[in-house]
Design an enzyme around this catalytic site. Structure first.
Site, short mmCIF file in Angstrom:
data_model
loop_
_atom_site.label_atom_id
_atom_site.label_comp_id
_atom_site.label_asym_id
_atom_site.label_seq_id
_atom_site.Cartn_x
_atom_site.Cartn_y
_atom_site.Cartn_z
N TYR A 35 24.79 -12.65 -0.19
CA TYR A 35 23.77 -13.71 -1.00
C TYR A 35 24.83 -14.44 -2.09
O TYR A 35 24.36 -14.65 -3.16
CB TYR A 35 22.75 -12.71 -1.60
CG TYR A 35 21.48 -12.50 -0.97
CD1 TYR A 35 20.65 -13.52 -0.43
CD2 TYR A 35 21.21 -11.01 -0.56
CE1 TYR A 35 19.67 -12.95 0.59
CE2 TYR A 35 20.25 -10.78 0.02
CZ TYR A 35 19.40 -11.64 0.50
OH TYR A 35 18.15 -11.56 1.43
N ASN A 37 9.90 -9.46 0.60
CA ASN A 37 9.33 -10.30 1.51
C ASN A 37 10.00 -10.18 3.06
O ASN A 37 9.84 -10.96 3.83
CB ASN A 37 9.71 -11.68 1.04
CG ASN A 37 11.22 -12.09 1.04
OD1 ASN A 37 11.95 -11.31 1.42
ND2 ASN A 37 11.53 -13.37 0.61
N ARG A 40 5.82 -12.95 6.71
CA ARG A 40 5.39 -12.93 5.20
C ARG A 40 4.20 -13.10 4.82
O ARG A 40 3.50 -12.32 3.77
CB ARG A 40 6.26 -13.96 4.49
CG ARG A 40 7.88 -13.17 4.54
CD ARG A 40 8.80 -14.62 4.03
NE ARG A 40 10.01 -14.02 3.87
CZ ARG A 40 11.30 -15.16 3.70
NH1 ARG A 40 10.85 -16.27 3.42
NH2 ARG A 40 12.39 -14.70 3.32
N THR A 52 9.10 -18.47 1.41
CA THR A 52 9.99 -17.30 0.76
C THR A 52 8.91 -16.36 -0.14
O THR A 52 8.86 -15.09 -0.01
CB THR A 52 10.82 -17.82 -0.39
OG1 THR A 52 11.75 -18.68 0.28
CG2 THR A 52 11.65 -16.71 -1.22
N PHE A 64 17.14 -13.79 -10.71
CA PHE A 64 16.41 -12.68 -10.03
C PHE A 64 17.32 -12.12 -9.04
O PHE A 64 17.04 -10.90 -8.50
CB PHE A 64 15.44 -13.25 -9.03
CG PHE A 64 15.80 -14.19 -7.97
CD1 PHE A 64 16.61 -13.89 -6.55
CD2 PHE A 64 15.73 -15.52 -8.15
CE1 PHE A 64 17.17 -14.85 -5.90
CE2 PHE A 64 16.00 -16.55 -7.31
CZ PHE A 64 17.03 -16.27 -6.12
N HIS A 104 14.85 -11.96 6.24
CA HIS A 104 15.76 -12.90 5.69
C HIS A 104 16.06 -13.56 7.18
O HIS A 104 16.20 -12.98 8.18
CB HIS A 104 17.03 -12.22 5.27
CG HIS A 104 18.35 -13.25 5.36
ND1 HIS A 104 18.46 -14.05 4.25
CD2 HIS A 104 19.22 -13.78 6.31
CE1 HIS A 104 19.30 -15.11 4.42
NE2 HIS A 104 19.88 -14.84 5.74
N GLU A 119 26.54 -16.23 8.26
CA GLU A 119 26.10 -14.81 8.10
C GLU A 119 26.36 -13.89 9.48
O GLU A 119 26.49 -12.80 9.42
CB GLU A 119 24.47 -15.03 8.04
CG GLU A 119 24.45 -15.53 6.54
CD GLU A 119 23.00 -16.31 6.25
OE1 GLU A 119 22.07 -16.26 6.89
OE2 GLU A 119 22.60 -16.71 4.97
N ARG A 132 12.75 -19.47 11.00
CA ARG A 132 12.00 -19.69 9.71
C ARG A 132 10.65 -19.72 9.62
O ARG A 132 9.97 -19.28 8.90
CB ARG A 132 12.86 -20.83 9.05
CG ARG A 132 14.33 -20.83 8.66
CD ARG A 132 14.83 -19.90 7.47
NE ARG A 132 14.40 -20.70 6.28
CZ ARG A 132 14.65 -20.09 5.05
NH1 ARG A 132 15.47 -18.97 4.82
NH2 ARG A 132 14.52 -20.80 3.97
N LYS A 191 14.43 -6.47 6.22
CA LYS A 191 14.83 -5.92 4.94
C LYS A 191 14.45 -4.68 4.77
O LYS A 191 13.64 -4.02 5.63
CB LYS A 191 14.32 -6.81 3.79
CG LYS A 191 14.99 -8.28 3.73
CD LYS A 191 14.63 -9.24 2.56
CE LYS A 191 15.20 -10.53 2.58
NZ LYS A 191 14.65 -11.41 1.49
#
Ligand code: DAT
Ligand code: MG
Length: 134
Positions: free
Chosen positions: A51, A114, A104, A93, A59, A117, A128, A87, A11
């Site tokens: 998203y 964070n 993270r 998250t 949010f 993704h 995706e 993950r 990100k």
């Protein structure tokens, strides 16, 4: 377990903080294969598509502003169980709750910022990857 392909994205905070190499090396050292990589700036239509499941969440405005605020690095990684392995390497998250040793957990503090993704299922990964590399 079969070889899987998954979508991972560094990100804007990870790019701005100079953590591209650090983040990529964690996936690489785990034994995953970097299949594709692309640096891009996400615009609003692309963010809405990526998203889609979150557009109605409270949010979302903050997430939209953040994810379009600077360049990102989009990647396809492959390997045994790659979806869940990626993950796990990322951590949960909220970086405050993410275990030390995860991306993270080691580099983040605020939930919006964070760093990474990662697709949450094989179906999400296919969707995706299609958006960013299709
Ligand atoms: P993940 O990125 O771990 O798959 P998610 O899909 O539930 O998490 O949410 C997408 C992103 O939205 C997440 O990386 C950060 C942001 N986000 C999620 N929950 C949030 C919250 N309660 N407050 C602020 N941002 C949130
Ligand atoms: Mg998610």
């Amino acid at each position: 377990m079969a070889t899987e392909h998954t979508f991972v994205m560094i990100k804007p905070d990870g790019v701005a903080r100079g953590l591209i190499g650090e983040i990529i090396s964690r996936f690489e050292r785990k034994g995953l294969n970097l299949e594709k990589i692309r640096r891009l700036h996400i615009d609003e239509p692309l963010a809405l598509r990526h998203y889609a499941e979150h557009v109605e969440k409270p949010f979302f405005p903050e997430l939209l502003e953040f994810v379009t605020s600077g360049p990102v690095v989009a990647m396809e990684w492959s390997g045994e169980g790659a979806v869940n392995v990626c993950r796990d390497l990322m951590g949960v998250t909220d970086p405050k709750k993410a275990a030390a040793g995860t991306i993270r957990g080691d580099y983040g503090l605020a939930v919006t910022h964070n760093l990474v993704h990662g697709s949450d299922s094989s179906d999400s990964a296919a969707r995706e990857l299609g958006i960013f590399f299709g």
